[in-house]
Design an enzyme around this catalytic site. Structure first.
Site: not given
Ligand SMILES: Cc1cc2nc3c(=O)[nH]c(=O)nc-3n(C[C@H](O)[C@H](O)[C@H](O)COP(=O)(O)OP(=O)(O)OC[C@H]3O[C@@H](n4cnc5c(N)ncnc54)[C@H](O)[C@@H]3O)c2cc1C
Length: 300
Positions: A172, A221, A291
């Site tokens: 990520r 998320s 994130e």
């Protein structure tokens, strides 16, 4: 700033004071001073070339990983969804796609063509540009695993080709040249079987809907998984499932998801993010990193 007569040369849509809640999957957030949806890549290049060099820019795909603070974004948002939408086959294994194409479309098209390796994109509710910026991934697949090359545009509106080796790509995380944004990507995939790829997409979507609150406003998320562990497990272990601040709640179905119950402000969500970080750190010693990307100004 941009001169009024210059607007005549742009073919896209320019809006002022645009509510970003309408463009972000959390369905909350402040307003952008300017919002531009280019007509196509040429138009985008012209628009960028006309901007002041210091103008703050925020690139927007589907807003599925973005929290714009309640005070809004004092700059220009560039919206790519449905506009940078090129799709062309360079050969039978290589698809060139614009950054405004949705991940689900890329997954569907490539699976139909009997290619494997991009099925995981099916359930990611973002654009290809957002997926490139985040190295979005799921079920063992990651966006940059199938990228052969990308085209980027610079702040002055110049388009150039870049290779994966121009970036530092991690979980990520994508670090590359500053002040460049993705406009296309060439995705190279393996030959396989169309029916198997399509069945895999159906199975992944089913698994997602069983384990994630996909019908409620969220950004997926909220936190990156720390090495060797899962953010959701740590949040649950800290007793935070269902925790509420204002209209923001930790999902009961998947503890790494923060849900907008209908009235959440961006400040509610950010406060819940900080509470989770503090409690999880006290409980397990792990400092969770977000994130989701948080941008803009706090409300005054
Ligand atoms: C229900 C749900 C499930 C999710 N599941 C997953 C998952 O399984 N895996 C996963 O990785 N993510 C997941 N996400 C998060 C999100 O969908 C991804 O991060 C996605 O890649 C974001 O794409 P976007 O187009 O919405 O980007 P945005 O949210 O619009 O933008 C995200 C970031 O990318 C930048 N950006 C956007 N377009 C460009 C561009 N063209 N060039 C450069 N920068 C750009 C933005 O400025 C911003 O910093 C989920 C989200 C939701 C709501």
């Amino acid at each position: 700033m941009m001169a009024a007569q210059q607007t005549a040369t742009w073919r896209g849509e320019l809006r002022y004071d645009e509510p970003m809640a309408a463009h972000c999957s959390w369905r909350t957030g402040g307003r952008a001073r300017r919002y531009y949806r280019p007509a196509d890549l040429d138009d985008l290049c012209r628009f960028l070339g006309d901007l002041e060099p210091q103008e703050p820019l925020l690139w927007l795909g589907l807003g599925s990983n973005l929290l714009v603070r309640d005070g809004g974004f004092a700059g220009t948002v560039i919206a790519t969804l449905g506009t940078l939408n090129l799709l062309e086959w360079l050969d039978e294994r290589t698809l060139r796609a614009g950054s405004g194409v949705t991940c689900s479309k890329v997954a569907r098209l490539t699976a139909q063509a009997g290619l494997v390796g991009a099925e995981f994109l099916a359930g990611i509710p973002g654009t290809l540009g957002g997926a490139l910026a985040m190295n979005a991934g799921a079920f063992g697949g990651e966006t940059w695993q199938c990228v052969e090359a990308v085209e980027t545009v610079t702040r002055s509106g110049r388009v150039q080709t870049r290779l994966p080796s121009d970036y530092r790509i991690g979980y990520r995380s994508v670090q590359g040249p500053l002040d460049e944004w993705f406009v296309t990507a060439c995705l190279r995939l393996e030959h396989g079987d169309a029916q198997t790829a399509q069945a895999r997409i159906r199975a992944l979507l089913l698994r997602r809907s069983e384990t994630q609150p996909t019908r409620e406003p969220s950004c997926g998320s909220t936190f990156r998984n720390p090495p060797g562990d899962y953010a959701a497990r740590l949040i649950e272990a800290a007793g935070l499932k269902g925790a509420l601040i204002g209209g923001a709640r930790v999902s009961e179905k998947h503890a790494n998801f923060i849900i907008n119950t209908g009235t959440a402000t961006a400040a509610d969500i950010e406060a819940l993010i900080m509470r989770i970080q503090e409690r999880v750190e006290q409980d397990s010693g792990v400092r969770l990193e977000t994130e989701v990307r948080i941008v803009g100004e706090e409300a005054t």
